[in-house]
Design an enzyme around this catalytic site. Structure first.
Site, mmCIF file in Angstrom:
data_model
loop_
_atom_site.group_PDB
_atom_site.id
_atom_site.type_symbol
_atom_site.label_atom_id
_atom_site.label_comp_id
_atom_site.label_asym_id
_atom_site.label_seq_id
_atom_site.Cartn_x
_atom_site.Cartn_y
_atom_site.Cartn_z
ATOM 1 N N HIS A 51 5.778 20.477 -11.223
ATOM 2 C CA HIS A 51 6.512 20.190 -9.995
ATOM 3 C C HIS A 51 6.037 21.120 -8.879
ATOM 4 O O HIS A 51 5.327 22.102 -9.114
ATOM 5 C CB HIS A 51 8.004 20.335 -10.234
ATOM 6 C CG HIS A 51 8.578 19.237 -11.072
ATOM 7 N ND1 HIS A 51 9.926 19.109 -11.314
ATOM 8 C CD2 HIS A 51 7.987 18.199 -11.723
ATOM 9 C CE1 HIS A 51 10.148 18.047 -12.080
ATOM 10 N NE2 HIS A 51 8.982 17.496 -12.337
ATOM 11 N N GLU A 53 7.450 23.389 -7.099
ATOM 12 C CA GLU A 53 7.828 24.797 -7.208
ATOM 13 C C GLU A 53 6.843 25.563 -8.098
ATOM 14 O O GLU A 53 6.409 26.679 -7.755
ATOM 15 C CB GLU A 53 9.238 24.926 -7.784
ATOM 16 C CG GLU A 53 10.321 24.276 -6.934
ATOM 17 C CD GLU A 53 10.614 22.834 -7.336
ATOM 18 O OE1 GLU A 53 11.796 22.446 -7.301
ATOM 19 O OE2 GLU A 53 9.660 22.101 -7.685
ATOM 20 N N CYS A 79 14.836 20.790 -9.856
ATOM 21 C CA CYS A 79 15.394 20.170 -11.062
ATOM 22 C C CYS A 79 15.957 21.236 -11.986
ATOM 23 O O CYS A 79 15.456 22.353 -12.064
ATOM 24 C CB CYS A 79 14.340 19.319 -11.775
ATOM 25 S SG CYS A 79 13.009 20.262 -12.524
ATOM 26 N N CYS A 88 12.799 23.559 -13.148
ATOM 27 C CA CYS A 88 12.266 24.463 -12.125
ATOM 28 C C CYS A 88 13.231 25.601 -11.811
ATOM 29 O O CYS A 88 12.798 26.681 -11.411
ATOM 30 C CB CYS A 88 11.939 23.676 -10.863
ATOM 31 S SG CYS A 88 10.514 22.579 -11.069
ATOM 32 N N TRP A 174 -10.473 -11.918 10.656
ATOM 33 C CA TRP A 174 -9.773 -10.709 11.049
ATOM 34 C C TRP A 174 -9.086 -10.882 12.393
ATOM 35 O O TRP A 174 -9.690 -11.299 13.380
ATOM 36 C CB TRP A 174 -10.732 -9.518 11.125
ATOM 37 C CG TRP A 174 -11.401 -9.197 9.837
ATOM 38 C CD1 TRP A 174 -12.742 -9.290 9.557
ATOM 39 C CD2 TRP A 174 -10.783 -8.734 8.642
ATOM 40 N NE1 TRP A 174 -12.985 -8.912 8.260
ATOM 41 C CE2 TRP A 174 -11.801 -8.564 7.669
ATOM 42 C CE3 TRP A 174 -9.466 -8.444 8.298
ATOM 43 C CZ2 TRP A 174 -11.544 -8.119 6.390
ATOM 44 C CZ3 TRP A 174 -9.207 -8.004 7.006
ATOM 45 C CH2 TRP A 174 -10.233 -7.839 6.079
ATOM 46 N N ARG A 188 -1.637 1.381 2.220
ATOM 47 C CA ARG A 188 -1.698 1.010 0.802
ATOM 48 C C ARG A 188 -1.691 2.239 -0.099
ATOM 49 O O ARG A 188 -1.141 2.215 -1.195
ATOM 50 C CB ARG A 188 -2.953 0.181 0.524
ATOM 51 C CG ARG A 188 -2.885 -1.261 1.017
ATOM 52 C CD ARG A 188 -4.166 -2.001 0.701
ATOM 53 N NE ARG A 188 -4.123 -3.378 1.197
ATOM 54 C CZ ARG A 188 -5.169 -4.190 1.213
ATOM 55 N NH1 ARG A 188 -6.347 -3.758 0.777
ATOM 56 N NH2 ARG A 188 -5.041 -5.420 1.676
ATOM 57 N N THR A 200 -1.196 -17.262 -1.356
ATOM 58 C CA THR A 200 -2.040 -16.340 -0.587
ATOM 59 C C THR A 200 -3.323 -16.025 -1.337
ATOM 60 O O THR A 200 -4.407 -15.962 -0.748
ATOM 61 C CB THR A 200 -1.261 -15.052 -0.274
ATOM 62 O OG1 THR A 200 -0.135 -15.363 0.547
ATOM 63 C CG2 THR A 200 -2.128 -14.039 0.449
ATOM 64 N N LEU A 208 -6.425 -6.596 -2.216
ATOM 65 C CA LEU A 208 -5.176 -5.839 -2.376
ATOM 66 C C LEU A 208 -5.411 -4.502 -3.073
ATOM 67 O O LEU A 208 -4.639 -4.078 -3.929
ATOM 68 C CB LEU A 208 -4.138 -6.672 -3.144
ATOM 69 C CG LEU A 208 -3.775 -8.030 -2.532
ATOM 70 C CD1 LEU A 208 -2.787 -8.761 -3.438
ATOM 71 C CD2 LEU A 208 -3.211 -7.876 -1.132
ATOM 72 N N GLY A 272 1.862 -14.606 2.893
ATOM 73 C CA GLY A 272 2.042 -15.545 3.983
ATOM 74 C C GLY A 272 3.477 -15.625 4.462
ATOM 75 O O GLY A 272 4.389 -14.977 3.921
#
Length: 336
Positions: A51, A53, A79, A88, A174, A188, A200, A208, A272
């Site tokens: 983590h 920390e 945590c 932590c 485009w 993304r 699509t 993607l 779409g």
């Protein structure tokens, strides 16, 4: 208090590096300060790894700094239970930290409020709520999954100024320029899954995927989720081990499964107008990111199609950014 804000801002910068990489865990950052000097900083890099920390403590140790008596700034309550990694709170106690400052209380019932009790019992001063609003925005997806079982959903679209998502037939595909398309790659890289429709895929064959190597470094491709009752008609390229095909059905349950089975915190819709409108109509969209191109295209393909929406959706926390000739609008969907 001003000093607390300054150092918490640095912790938030650390946390932002983990967005899109830590699911099902939250992105968290931490910095350790003593006598106004930065001793170490860190961010949570992936589930199962240390983590924030402990990353900050390790960075301080690697620089031969003595952290005993120092202050640590953390973007989320540390945590206090043992999961894939040790708690932590115990690590901070063992290190001799004198003061803990954190931004948000953890909404996980197993953790919420327990850190204060454990740290105070060890004689450590605790301050919470510093830069809470900024931290809360970073943690929205994590909190939403904890509270509802559903991931945070972002609708992304590129469209002309008259709201069309395709250009006239004899023109290129485009709508937006290179800067806007590069920004989509960054977007993304902040999500855990991208959801689209079979229509699509059949029409556009979108990848993607994250295609900028430095954005992909240290993380997996987002899950590609295709909603289709006719998988045999789909032509998919790219990472099939990160591709899920789901039959059409209850959109809420599809999202719930993504959170429960794949540990997804954030989903982006790239689809779409008809599928996008269905997601809005079901009340499942939390945030919108729209790239407006300086074009007027006409045609039958609006950003939100089909029968439209039964009621307008108001937007709040609206941000605009210019990307060369294009404009990006980012906003949160207002809930009634």
């Amino acid at each position: 208090m001003n000093e607390d804000i300054t150092w918490m801002q640095l912790a938030l910068d650390e946390a932002r590096q983990g967005v899109g990489r830590t699911a099902p865990n939250p992105p968290v950052g931490a910095v350790i300060i003593k006598d106004g000097i930065l001793l170490g900083k860190g961010w949570h890099r992936a589930a199962g790894q240390p983590h924030a920390e402990r990353e900050a403590l390790a960075a301080a140790a690697a620089s031969m700094h003595e952290v005993r008596g120092s202050t640590i700034y953390i973007t989320l309550e540390p945590c206090s239970t043992h999961g894939r990694t040790p708690p932590c709170t115990q690590g901070l106690i063992d290190a001799g930290i004198a003061r803990v400052v954190y931004a948000c209380v953890d909404r996980n019932p197993a953790h919420a409020g327990r850190a204060d009790q454990q740290l105070a019992a060890a004689g450590i001063s605790v301050t919470s709520g510093v830069c809470e609003e900024e931290a809360r925005k970073l943690l929205r997806p994590f909190f939403k999954v904890r509270e509802t079982g559903l991931p945070w959903v972002i609708w992304k679209s590129a469209m002309s100024l008259d709201g069309r998502i395709t250009r006239p037939p004899d023109e290129g595909q485009w709508l937006t320029g290179q800067s806007a398309r590069a920004d989509v790659q960054k977007l993304r890289s902040t999500v855990d899954a991208i959801i689209t429709s079979g229509e699509t895929v059949r029409r556009d064959q979108p990848a993607l995927t994250i295609r900028i190597p430095e954005l992909l470094a240290g993380r997996l491709q987002p899950w590609r989720v295709v909603i289709s009752d006719q998988p045999q008609t789909l032509t998919l390229t790219g990472p099939m081990d990160r591709t899920l095909i789901r039959p059409r059905g209850d959109l809420t349950e599809i999202l719930r499964r993504l959170a429960a089975e794949q540990g997804v915190l954030t989903v982006m819709i790239e689809a779409g107008g008809i599928f996008s409108a269905a997601m809005f109509e079901a009340g499942l969209v939390d945030e919108v990111v729209i790239y407006y191109a300086p074009l007027l295209c006409g045609g039958p393909a609006p950003g939100l199609g089909g029968a439209g929406l039964s009621a307008s959706i108001k937007l709040q926390e609206i941000e605009y950014q210019r990307l060369d000739d294009d404009i990006r609008l980012r906003a949160i969907c207002e809930r009634g």
